[in-house]
Design a protein around this motif. Structure first.
Motif: not given
Length: 371
Positions: A30-51, A64-67
């Motif tokens: 999954v990490g390899e797919q994220l890297a290949q697609l240029g997506l965030s590898l942040d293990e805390n998924a901060t790209w979702t913003g706060p709950v 969550y609301e993001f994007g």
């Protein structure tokens, strides 16, 4: 019914304890797919913003609301007995590139608390979700009308929402789901036995088509991604009491003719998605939806099982994005997926939850309701 549910919960316990990843599954994939697609590898998924939280119809919802705030809103509705974690880190990020993504835990599941004393039904979950979206400011007016994306039981909730208030939505994406009624096609006896026996390996084999390399890859992506996101979002194991209530709710929905009869009146642009080898909710059910919904197009993913969207997540996301940009657009084969991006970050190993099956185990219970 109760005996089957009992067996399913025993299986859930075994799977949650960790029965190992699918054959050949690399936890780093999954990490390899994220890297290949240029997506965030942040293990805390901060790209979702706060709950965030909102109370609606006696439910304290977590969401969550993001994007992309300038794009269409996609409301992701979880499948049976699972949490927001089931979507993993890949699909939400891909959709968020062009859309605003809204994902939440169903009443009484994950981080959402259900205070109501009313029985849990598909219709009640649908009404509560409508109320949640109103509270969150996604009010379904004008150009802001969201698209409902529901997988498995989540597709039943989306159909019920469309049946209750058609004018609040701009479209539907129904994945591996059914409308019940007289044309409902159930899993065969061998599938039911695999879902309710043994140690979980057989269940995963029928949930994700192990007979094909892409099926095994999809199972790996789903299991690793769901386990990792559960850790990142602080989700726990599925609530067994709520899961039992959801099972009864979905069974009642499938036995009812209400939504099936209403399908011709749901005129929303609809993308119906199914795996060609879905043994859990067989693809004949998707064909019924496509035939009875007046503005539907059918997208069948070859060699895919019940977790069809996870089998080639980038391709699925692309097809959804095509639909979002032009809901009445091409009904033919989807365009080729974008070329893989050159990794811009070092690939990181995502933490593997030995219980890959945090999400897939709950899907097992979903099939118990079909008996």
């Amino acid at each position: 019914m109760s005996a089957v549910l009992c067996g399913a919960f025993l299986l859930l316990a075994g799977l949650a304890a960790g029965q190992g990843l699918p054959p050949g599954c690399n936890p780093d994939s999954v990490g390899e797919q994220l890297a290949q697609l240029g997506l965030s590898l942040d293990e805390n998924a901060t790209w979702t913003g706060p709950v965030r939280r909102a109370e609606a119809q006696d439910v304290d919802f977590a969401f969550y609301e993001f994007g992309n705030a300038s794009g269409p809103t996609v409301v992701s509705i979880n499948g049976f007995g699972t949490t927001m974690a089931e979507w993993g880190p890949i699909l939400p990020q891909l959709l968020a590139q062009d859309s605003r993504v809204f994902m939440f835990d169903n009443p009484g599941q994950g981080l959402s608390i259900d205070y109501s004393n009313k029985p849990l039904t598909i219709e009640r979950m649908a009404a509560a979700t409508v109320a949640l979206l109103d509270e969150a400011g996604i009010n379904g007016k004008g150009a802001s009308k969201p698209v409902l994306l529901g997988w498995s039981m989540g597709g039943m909730v989306a159909l019920s929402m469309a049946q209750q208030q058609t004018d609040k939505w701009s479209g539907l994406v129904l994945v591996d789901t059914a409308a019940g009624g007289p044309d409902m096609v159930y899993p065969d006896a061998a599938t039911v036995e695999a879902l309710t026996c043994c140690n979980g390996t057989e269940a995963n084999q029928v949930l994700f088509n192990y007979s094909s390399p892409s099926g095994l890859a999809g199972a790996c992506t789903f299991d690793v991604g769901a386990g990792w996101m559960s850790l990142a979002l602080g989700e726990g194991y599925p609530n067994a009491t709520t899961s039992a209530a959801q099972a009864e709710a979905a069974y009642a929905f499938e036995q009812s003719n209400g939504t099936y009869t209403a399908l011709p009146s749901i005129t929303l642009p609809t993308l119906v998605v199914t795996g060609s080898d879905d043994l859990v909710i067989p693809p004949e059910n998707a064909q019924t939806l496509a035939d009875r919904l007046p503005n539907a197009q059918l997208y069948e993913i070859p060699d895919a099982g019940h977790g069809a969207w996870a089998q080639d997540t980038a391709q699925f996301a692309l097809r959804v994005q095509q639909f979002l940009s032009s809901p009445e657009g091409p009904a033919g084969p989807p365009a080729a997926p974008p070329p893989e991006a050159t990794p811009t970050r070092a690939s990181a190993a995502l933490p593997a939850c030995g219980g890959l099956s945090l999400a897939s185990a709950a899907l097992v219970i979903t099939m118990a309701l079909l008996l």
